[in-house]
Design a protein around this motif. Structure first.
Motif, PDB file in Angstrom:
ATOM      1  N   TRP A 148      21.262  21.758  74.016  1.00 35.63           N
ATOM      2  CA  TRP A 148      21.416  20.485  73.320  1.00 35.63           C
ATOM      3  C   TRP A 148      20.177  20.189  72.473  1.00 35.63           C
ATOM      4  N   ASN A 149      19.005  20.442  73.046  1.00 31.71           N
ATOM      5  CA  ASN A 149      17.765  20.238  72.289  1.00 31.71           C
ATOM      6  C   ASN A 149      17.684  21.150  71.074  1.00 31.71           C
ATOM      7  N   GLN A 150      18.092  22.378  71.250  1.00 27.26           N
ATOM      8  CA  GLN A 150      18.095  23.315  70.128  1.00 27.26           C
ATOM      9  C   GLN A 150      19.018  22.825  69.023  1.00 27.26           C
ATOM     10  N   LEU A 151      20.157  22.251  69.424  1.00 29.78           N
ATOM     11  CA  LEU A 151      21.116  21.732  68.461  1.00 29.78           C
ATOM     12  C   LEU A 151      20.501  20.604  67.636  1.00 29.78           C
ATOM     13  N   THR A 152      19.875  19.638  68.307  1.00 24.12           N
ATOM     14  CA  THR A 152      19.305  18.495  67.584  1.00 24.12           C
ATOM     15  C   THR A 152      18.107  18.902  66.736  1.00 24.12           C
ATOM     16  N   GLN A 153      17.304  19.838  67.241  1.00 23.71           N
ATOM     17  CA  GLN A 153      16.138  20.289  66.470  1.00 23.71           C
ATOM     18  C   GLN A 153      16.556  21.049  65.218  1.00 23.71           C
ATOM     19  N   SER A 154      17.583  21.875  65.352  1.00 24.57           N
ATOM     20  CA  SER A 154      18.056  22.625  64.188  1.00 24.57           C
ATOM     21  C   SER A 154      18.643  21.679  63.144  1.00 24.57           C
ATOM     22  N   GLN A 155      19.256  20.593  63.606  1.00 22.65           N
ATOM     23  CA  GLN A 155      19.809  19.609  62.681  1.00 22.65           C
ATOM     24  C   GLN A 155      18.699  18.952  61.862  1.00 22.65           C
ATOM     25  N   GLU A 156      17.574  18.688  62.493  1.00 20.73           N
ATOM     26  CA  GLU A 156      16.457  18.045  61.809  1.00 20.73           C
ATOM     27  C   GLU A 156      15.830  18.956  60.753  1.00 20.73           C
ATOM     28  N   ARG A 157      15.967  20.249  60.924  1.00 21.92           N
ATOM     29  CA  ARG A 157      15.318  21.198  60.010  1.00 21.92           C
ATOM     30  C   ARG A 157      16.150  21.521  58.772  1.00 21.92           C
ATOM     31  N   LEU A 158      17.378  21.004  58.716  1.00 17.64           N
ATOM     32  CA  LEU A 158      18.256  21.329  57.594  1.00 17.64           C
ATOM     33  C   LEU A 158      17.780  20.655  56.311  1.00 17.64           C
ATOM     34  N   HIS A 159      17.947  21.358  55.186  1.00 13.38           N
ATOM     35  CA  HIS A 159      17.525  20.849  53.889  1.00 13.38           C
ATOM     36  C   HIS A 159      18.719  20.778  52.940  1.00 13.38           C
ATOM     37  N   SER A 160      18.485  20.235  51.774  1.00 19.00           N
ATOM     38  CA  SER A 160      19.555  20.092  50.781  1.00 19.00           C
ATOM     39  C   SER A 160      20.121  21.452  50.363  1.00 19.00           C
ATOM     40  N   SER A 161      19.317  22.490  50.455  1.00 18.43           N
ATOM     41  CA  SER A 161      19.805  23.824  50.090  1.00 18.43           C
ATOM     42  C   SER A 161      20.840  24.342  51.086  1.00 18.43           C
ATOM     43  N   ASP A 162      20.908  23.702  52.248  1.00 17.51           N
ATOM     44  CA  ASP A 162      21.872  24.112  53.274  1.00 17.51           C
ATOM     45  C   ASP A 162      23.172  23.309  53.205  1.00 17.51           C
ATOM     46  N   GLU A 163      23.295  22.435  52.218  1.00 20.23           N
ATOM     47  CA  GLU A 163      24.446  21.535  52.154  1.00 20.23           C
ATOM     48  C   GLU A 163      25.743  22.280  51.869  1.00 20.23           C
ATOM     49  N   VAL A 164      26.811  21.777  52.490  1.00 17.26           N
ATOM     50  CA  VAL A 164      28.152  22.250  52.171  1.00 17.26           C
ATOM     51  C   VAL A 164      29.037  21.018  52.019  1.00 17.26           C
ATOM     52  N   LYS A 165      29.734  20.932  50.875  1.00 17.34           N
ATOM     53  CA  LYS A 165      30.545  19.759  50.562  1.00 17.34           C
ATOM     54  C   LYS A 165      32.014  20.024  50.907  1.00 17.34           C
ATOM     55  N   ILE A 166      32.544  19.176  51.772  1.00 21.46           N
ATOM     56  CA  ILE A 166      33.937  19.287  52.178  1.00 21.46           C
ATOM     57  C   ILE A 166      34.675  18.015  51.768  1.00 21.46           C
ATOM     58  N   ALA A 167      35.766  18.181  51.040  1.00 20.77           N
ATOM     59  CA  ALA A 167      36.606  17.039  50.673  1.00 20.77           C
ATOM     60  C   ALA A 167      37.597  16.781  51.796  1.00 20.77           C
ATOM     61  N   LEU A 168      37.530  15.601  52.385  1.00 13.38           N
ATOM     62  CA  LEU A 168      38.470  15.211  53.444  1.00 13.38           C
ATOM     63  C   LEU A 168      39.500  14.282  52.815  1.00 13.38           C
ATOM     64  N   VAL A 169      40.719  14.794  52.679  1.00 11.52           N
ATOM     65  CA  VAL A 169      41.789  14.039  52.026  1.00 11.52           C
ATOM     66  C   VAL A 169      42.691  13.444  53.094  1.00 11.52           C
ATOM     67  N   GLY A 170      42.706  12.112  53.171  1.00  8.11           N
ATOM     68  CA  GLY A 170      43.488  11.434  54.195  1.00  8.11           C
ATOM     69  C   GLY A 170      44.120  10.169  53.661  1.00  8.11           C
ATOM     70  N   LYS A 171      44.618   9.348  54.609  1.00  6.51           N
ATOM     71  CA  LYS A 171      45.220   8.079  54.200  1.00  6.51           C
ATOM     72  C   LYS A 171      44.651   6.896  54.974  1.00  6.51           C
ATOM     73  N   TYR A 172      43.664   7.164  55.850  1.00  8.67           N
ATOM     74  CA  TYR A 172      43.030   6.090  56.608  1.00  8.67           C
ATOM     75  C   TYR A 172      41.514   6.119  56.382  1.00  8.67           C
ATOM     76  N   THR A 173      41.095   6.556  55.203  1.00  7.53           N
ATOM     77  CA  THR A 173      39.662   6.795  54.985  1.00  7.53           C
ATOM     78  C   THR A 173      38.844   5.516  54.924  1.00  7.53           C
ATOM     79  N   ASN A 174      39.508   4.346  54.820  1.00  7.19           N
ATOM     80  CA  ASN A 174      38.760   3.088  54.831  1.00  7.19           C
ATOM     81  C   ASN A 174      38.118   2.824  56.185  1.00  7.19           C
ATOM     82  N   LEU A 175      38.651   3.425  57.232  1.00  9.56           N
ATOM     83  CA  LEU A 175      38.043   3.348  58.562  1.00  9.56           C
ATOM     84  C   LEU A 175      37.795   4.770  59.036  1.00  9.56           C
ATOM     85  N   GLN A 176      36.553   5.208  58.952  1.00 11.37           N
ATOM     86  CA  GLN A 176      36.250   6.614  59.220  1.00 11.37           C
ATOM     87  C   GLN A 176      36.441   6.992  60.687  1.00 11.37           C
ATOM     88  N   ASP A 177      36.478   5.989  61.583  1.00 12.26           N
ATOM     89  CA  ASP A 177      36.800   6.273  62.984  1.00 12.26           C
ATOM     90  C   ASP A 177      38.216   6.826  63.141  1.00 12.26           C
TER      91      ASP A 177
END
Length: 573
Positions: free
Chosen positions: A296-325
């Protein structure tokens, strides 16, 4: 066996984060070698969450046994890596139904049935019964049960449950019952002054109802709690300063367990519940818990080290996007996949109806913004949902993904949408549609499942964990390889409609392969398009079984394809 109970309640406002704090508490106790289960209490009168709109209550989470439950049970399963049952979600409707059925059978021997003691006793009996159900591969009863009381203290709907818990603390004994109350410490004005009055009022209400918190988890902004504020809460809420926890806003909810651990939550509960004296902890589970915390610690630490060069853009197409929950598990599945691959997730939320020509006329800027986001995305995810609104926009998104070779993942309705689009634009089937969207369509590509009720909505869909069998000759299927190459996968379902089995030959002749079917071979479960970087549709909901340390294969495939690493990954398997 002595059972320990930790109740998590909330005050001031709803949606304050009780579910994350309850899940984080359970995770921390599990890392110490304890066996942990969870119960969510929802004070609404519905029997379950199945008929609730996602826009009203967020995502409907589905369990292995087909239970349609509150989305917080998804948090519990993901954080604790356990398998819960529909009984782990208590609603007012379930309790009253249980009591009324017993009254009709004469179980109360002519007594006047009342909220106290009959409803409150039924709640306590339910909690004690469910707390003994094994939830992991040990097959043993849990040591600790985390109970989350939904709603806000003081709500009229919650009153019977609060009273039941007041009685319950004496029923199980002081050393077996602890209470964490989650409150809000807002920051007011430009000077940034933190206010304790809402928390004081919330604790006063709680104590007036007969419950005293052992820990107060204060939600606050990123600065945390000033020491003076902590002391003030301590003095006016009858707890020691070390019993006031600052739960500041974090970059990610995965940091909350570390935040609570740093402030001594484990040490406090260990002493308060006398765990050392009353619970025998298996060395094997202790070691497993230590390894779990390390990962779990490795997971959170690796998340903190991510940079903009690691970005991946995913389009989520739905019908309830006004409430992201509404898409909580889908988002978590994307997060788990990206984190495991060292990527930084950027979600572009697109309402399906914004992609439709009608929006171009009524709101051109929204239409062009939606299409820009879709065209800029490295991968496209079309989610499940019910009803007609936005479906033509989803079909347009599937068409774009197919023609432009953009990685695509369709879930439930997303699979059906992909098939409808393929039928119209590749097979040339005039009037192709789903009868859910057009009952009088000329060619029904998606049909009603014959065994499903058309008159009752609650609990009547195809629900729960069911097998999908990969078909002969699909050994080279990408999705099959992502699942490990086996012949069968088990995933959770929630749907009323299916792809018309009489039209499969037409689709497969044009290159749309149904690589996975149910055990009868008649129901289509997985579709995969030949000659495409990644075009996959699944009838089930793979997001419901994702875990932070065990991401879902279809989502992993989408992220790999979006970053052009799928082929390399498959070769390394």
């Amino acid at each position: 066996m002595v059972k320990k109970y930790v109740l998590v309640s909330g005050g001031v406002i709803s949606g304050i984060g009780k579910g994350i704090i309850a899940s984080s508490t359970g995770l921390l106790l599990k890392t110490m070698g304890l066996k942990v289960t969870s119960i969510k209490i929802d004070p609404y009168l519905n029997i379950d969450a199945g008929t609730l709109s996602p826009l009203d209550h967020g995502e409907v989470f589905v369990l292995n046994d087909g239970g349609e439950v509150d989305l917080d049970l998804g948090n519990y399963e993901r954080y604790l890596d356990v398998t819960l049952t529909r009984a782990n979600n208590i609603t007012t409707g379930k309790i009253y139904r249980d009591v009324i059925e017993r009254e009709r059978k004469g179980d109360y021997l002519g007594k006047t049935v009342q909220v106290v003691p009959h409803i409150t006793d039924a709640i306590q009996d339910w909690v004690e019964r469910v707390a003994t159900i094994p939830v992991d591969d040990t097959g043993e009863e849990p040591d600790v049960c985390i109970i989350e009381l939904g709603g806000t203290v003081g709500d009229i709907e919650s009153a019977p449950f609060v009273e039941a818990m007041r009685q319950f603390q004496f029923r199980v004994g002081h050393e077996n019952f602890a209470l964490i109350h989650v409150s809000l410490v807002p920051t007011i004005g430009t000077v940034g002054e933190q206010k304790t009055k809402p928390t004081q009022a919330s604790i006063r209400d709680l104590r007036g109802l007969g419950l005293s918190p052992d820990l107060i988890a204060c939600r606050c902004e990123k600065t945390g709690l000033d020491e003076g504020i902590r002391s003030k809460i301590s003095m006016f809420c009858h707890v020691k300063p070390n019993q006031v926890l600052a739960v500041r806003d974090c970059n990610s909810v995965y940091h909350v367990p570390e935040l609570l651990r740093e402030q001594g939550l484990i040490d406090f509960l260990w002493r308060r519940l006398e765990i050392e004296q009353s619970v025998t902890i298996s060395p094997a589970l202790k070691e497993k818990g230590t390894e779990m915390w390390k990962k779990w610690n490795q997971l959170t630490q690796s998340q903190e080290r991510l940079h903009s060069s690691d970005e991946v853009k995913i389009a989520l197409v739905g019908k309830y996007t006004n409430l992201q929950d509404s898409y909580a598990s889908v988002v978590k599945a994307l997060e788990h996949a990206t984190l495991s691959l060292g990527k930084k997730l950027i979600i572009k939320w697109i309402e399906g109806s914004d992609l439709e020509p009608e929006t171009q006329t009524s709101n051109p800027s929204k239409y062009h913004e939606a299409w820009k986001d879709l065209c800029d995305a490295q991968g496209i995810l079309v989610t499940g949902g019910f009803g007609r609104r936005g479906t033509e926009g989803k079909i347009a998104a599937a068409k774009w993904a197919r023609e432009q070779k953009v990685p695509y993942l369709g879930i439930c309705l997303g699979l059906q949408i992909a098939v409808v689009e393929f039928a119209r634009n590749v097979c040339g089937i005039e009037g192709a549609n789903s009868i859910e969207l057009d009952e009088d369509c000329k060619n029904a590509v998606v049909v009603y499942m014959p065994e499903v009720s058309k008159t009752h909505l609650g609990g009547t869909m195809r629900l729960g964990l069911r097998p999908t069998e990969f078909q002969p000759g699909t050994e080279n299927s990408v999705i099959r390889k992502l699942y490990g190459g086996g012949s069968t996968v088990l995933e959770r379902h929630r749907h009323r409609y299916e792809v018309n089995p009489q039209m499969i030959d037409q689709f497969e002749a044009k290159g749309l392969q149904f690589v996975g079917k149910d055990e009868t071979g008649q129901r289509m479960e997985i579709v995969e398009l030949a000659d495409h970087p990644y075009f996959v549709g699944v009838q089930y909901h793979p997001e419901l079984l994702t875990r932070p340390l065990k991401p879902s294969p279809p989502f992993t495939g989408l992220i790999l394809a979006a970053t052009r690493e799928l082929e390399k990954y498959i070769k390394a398997l």
